[in-house]
Write an enzyme that holds these catalytic residues in place. Structure first.
Site, mmCIF file in Angstrom:
data_model
loop_
_atom_site.group_PDB
_atom_site.id
_atom_site.type_symbol
_atom_site.label_atom_id
_atom_site.label_comp_id
_atom_site.label_asym_id
_atom_site.label_seq_id
_atom_site.Cartn_x
_atom_site.Cartn_y
_atom_site.Cartn_z
ATOM 1 N N GLU A 320 0.857 -1.205 0.000
ATOM 2 C CA GLU A 320 0.000 0.000 0.000
ATOM 3 C C GLU A 320 0.888 1.248 0.000
ATOM 4 O OE1 GLU A 320 -3.670 -1.871 2.495
ATOM 5 O OE2 GLU A 320 -2.068 -1.070 3.710
ATOM 6 N N CYS A 416 -10.482 0.474 7.912
ATOM 7 C CA CYS A 416 -9.843 1.712 8.371
ATOM 8 C C CYS A 416 -10.464 2.959 7.729
ATOM 9 C CB CYS A 416 -8.350 1.669 8.080
ATOM 10 S SG CYS A 416 -7.949 1.201 6.384
HETATM 11 O O1 FUB Z 1 -2.656 -0.897 9.398
HETATM 12 C C1 FUB Z 1 -3.782 -0.163 9.781
HETATM 13 C C2 FUB Z 1 -4.475 0.393 8.576
HETATM 14 O O2 FUB Z 1 -4.910 -0.689 7.746
HETATM 15 C C3 FUB Z 1 -3.610 1.214 7.654
HETATM 16 O O3 FUB Z 1 -3.530 2.544 7.982
HETATM 17 C C4 FUB Z 1 -4.272 1.003 6.348
HETATM 18 O O4 FUB Z 1 -3.457 1.347 5.261
HETATM 19 C C5 FUB Z 1 -4.598 -0.445 6.397
HETATM 20 O O5 FUB Z 1 -3.482 -1.201 6.029
HETATM 21 ZN ZN ZN Z 2 -7.971 3.132 5.074
#
Ligand code: FUB
Ligand code: ZN
Length: 648
Positions: A320, A416
């Site tokens: 990501e 999230c």
């Molecule tokens: O790891 C916690 C949250 O989940 C991150 O901020 C998002 O990118 C997702 O991976």
């Molecule tokens: Zn998110």
């Protein structure tokens, strides 16, 4: 010093009502597993939990009010915390006794889930009490703590609740004792930045310096000891908490070098912007130029080389993450909603360091495009990933595009983004103005009333506008003090034509770092600003290989896109000529009210060709191309979409 803005804007009030009336109740049902919905995995990966949220039940179990096991990600608690934070902000613009009572009960439950020494995390309390803080690369314990502290701070500010604050300070004190450079303390950091933001907020609220010092410790420690996570992993020697994170390079966690030596935006995009937000907050609070300089370098790299035209960041699903300069693929990118929200957080803190309008330009770009694209117009469907080009059949059949959804899911296995959207929109009033020393920055054009009171200040700014529909903006200002105050109004970078007036007299606008600076003397004044908001063609720097020969259309802060529902399938066959007229029309009945842009263009004719490769150039037919604002795509059924269009 007290300052607050009240929003009365038609565009944003619709969103804020949506948060209060739809998102908060809907998300509450989801967190309690009471919503009859399907939860989708964010990509084709069977290990992603998607049966239920269970987030509230995890707290009931940890608080010993229910029996069972933890379910979900190790960071599932953060969904509840972000929801609580959204509730807190919503109470500031629409008080609700029942909602306050529910939130009080949640804080009470969290109090029971908190351990004697202040520790708070349902996964570890329920499942693995012996592994606390032993796998910080994956555990998200401090990430969740940071989110709780943010929520409790916001709730205390909204309601005065001493209980929420007491849990937060107990947790923060425990963290300050456990982590640091003293003997017996853990000299390490969390894999996902967030605690730093939480501790800074708690410092601002309580004035307790230890919180800022510990935030500073976490920031400065990051990358100093790159082997920390792997050492912990070896010492722990048990099952992974989050499968696969150590396959990523140290950059993923911003651990590749000490923070003050980082000058590019690397790794997981949300982590990077959360880190930068806290660093910028610390820089603005302490005045430390070394920190500010690092923030500037990271900012420059994002904005000059690694940000999409929609304000999205993160070029790859793998980790990501950011990739490399000018690498901005449109159909495999990540552009997570949370990452653009985090970019807004970062920009907001940069504005505290210095009055440079570019920070607000980027904040606006992210907000009006990727951030609100993260939710459907009904407030009940959400994108995690925000593509600039999507074809449903490709997403369905190409494993490399399984993360690129073309219909917003009702909820996601990793949730999230939805509550992050709720807290951002509910707190939008805090982004419109920045108060620095003796100046007030006007960053966003949102109809609102702003009051600033201090020992020697009593100023009201009423911003009248119907932006971005209408180019006219005016400010009614009342300065009740003898001393004048500097008002700095952002002149957006997307226009180069604007006119201004002060108390009815036309005035030349001279800008300083992108702001029109006006000394507002005692009394009542009216300032007028008219911005030229017309459709414009935008091109990428030629180094962006993906966009060669392509054009994107924008109007004001909005970037536009073509959808197949308006233009027929196979949007790659469309072409816009460089000089066709871009005809903007306001459509009150479309997509809750949007401006559409139409232009004459062409379509390559594919019918008839049977071979895969041909020596004949495809025929062209003329076609009117219709564009809508990017944020509103995928609200009319499953659909192809494209931002960058071939220019012919
Ligand atoms: O790891 C916690 C949250 O989940 C991150 O901020 C998002 O990118 C997702 O991976
Ligand atoms: Zn998110």
């Amino acid at each position: 010093m007290k300052h607050e803005a009240r929003i009365s804007d038609s565009f944003w009030n619709r969103y804020r009502k949506l948060v209060k009336n739809e998102m908060i109740p809907y998300q509450w049902d989801v967190l309690n597993d009471k919503a009859d919905i399907s939860i989708e995995r964010e990509r084709d990966d069977a290990s992603i939990p998607n049966e239920k949220s269970h987030a509230m039940e995890n707290f009931r179990i940890a608080a010993k009010r229910a029996k069972g096991e933890h379910y979900g990600w190790v960071f599932q608690d953060s969904d509840v915390y972000k929801w609580l934070e959204a509730v807190s902000y919503s109470l500031c613009y629409e008080w609700d006794d029942d909602l306050k009572k529910t939130a009080d009960e949640v804080f009470d439950l969290i109090k029971d889930a908190q351990e004697e020494d202040g520790y708070l995390n349902t996964y570890f309390s329920i499942m693995e009490p012996d592994r606390k803080y032993r796998r910080l690369g994956e555990s998200h314990e401090l990430y969740c703590a940071g989110h709780f502290i943010e929520a409790a701070t916001a709730y205390h500010q909204a309601t005065g609740s001493p209980d929420a604050l007491a849990i937060a300070t107990k947790l923060a004190d425990h963290i300050c004792q456990t982590f640091g450079e003293r003997e017996g303390q853990i000299k390490g950091v969390d894999g996902h930045e967030e605690i730093e933001i939480g501790l800074m907020r708690l410092y601002h609220l309580t004035g307790k310096k230890e919180y800022m010092d510990t935030a500073s410790f976490f920031l400065m420690e990051r990358g100093k000891d790159p082997g920390f996570f792997i050492r912990q992993l070896r010492e722990d020697n048990k099952d992974a908490l989050l499968e696969g994170v150590y396959r990523f390079p140290l950059k993923y966690f911003q651990m590749h070098r000490p923070v003050l030596e980082q000058d590019t935006a690397e790794g997981h995009a949300v982590r990077l912007v959360y880190m930068s937000t806290a660093l910028a907050d610390l820089a603005a609070t302490t005045g430390d130029e070394r920190l500010a300089d690092t923030c500037r370098k990271i900012w420059r790299n994002i904005v000059d080389k690694r940000m999409y035209i929609t304000g999205g960041i993160g070029s790859t699903v793998t980790g990501e993450a950011f990739t490399l300069d000018y690498d901005l693929p449109n159909d495999t990118m990540y552009c997570e909603t949370c990452a653009s929200i985090g970019l807004m957080f970062f920009a907001r803190q940069m504005l505290r360091i210095e009055a440079v309008a570019e920070y607000a330009d980027v904040m606006e770009r992210a907000l009006y495009n990727t951030v609100i694209s993260g939710m459907a117009l009904d407030g009940r469907h959400f994108f995690y990933v925000n593509p600039l080009e999507a074809v449903p059949q490709k997403s369905a059949n190409d494993p490399g595009k399984s993360h690129v959804k073309t219909v917003r899911p009702q909820w996601l296995g990793c949730a999230c983004c939805p509550p992050n959207l709720a807290r951002l929109i509910a707190s939008l009033d805090r982004y419109i103005y920045t108060v620095r020393n003796d100046e007030i920055l006007v960053n966003l054009f949102i109809r609102s009333e702003f009051k600033y009171e201090d020992d020697d200040k009593n100023i009201t700014v009423i911003q009248n506008c119907d932006y971005p529909k209408d180019p006219k903006i005016s400010f009614d200002i009342e300065n009740n003090n003898d001393a004048s105050v500097k008002l700095k109004i952002r002149i957006p970078s997307w226009t180069d034509k604007y006119t201004g007036s002060i108390d009815g007299t036309k005035t030349d606008i001279a800008t300083e770092n992108g702001y029109w600076c006006i000394d507002v003397t005692k009394g009542k004044h009216t300032i007028g600003l008219e911005l030229e908001i017309i459709p414009k063609r935008w091109y990428s720097n030629p180094k962006v290989s993906e966009n060669t020969g392509k054009v994107a259309i924008g109007r004001g802060p909005f970037i536009y896109c073509a959808e197949s529902v308006d233009n027929g399938e196979d949007l790659h066959l469309l072409g816009l000529s460089p000089n066709s007229f871009l005809d903007h029309k306001w459509q009150e009945d479309l997509l809750e009210g949007v401006g559409t842009i139409e232009a004459e263009g062409i379509r390559l004719v594919k019918d008839g060709a049977k071979e895969l490769y041909l020596t004949d150039r495809p025929q062209r037919s003329s076609q009117k191309i219709r564009l809508i604002p990017y944020y509103a795509w995928a609200n009319r059924g499953e659909n192809e979409m494209r931002v960058w269009i071939n220019e012919i």
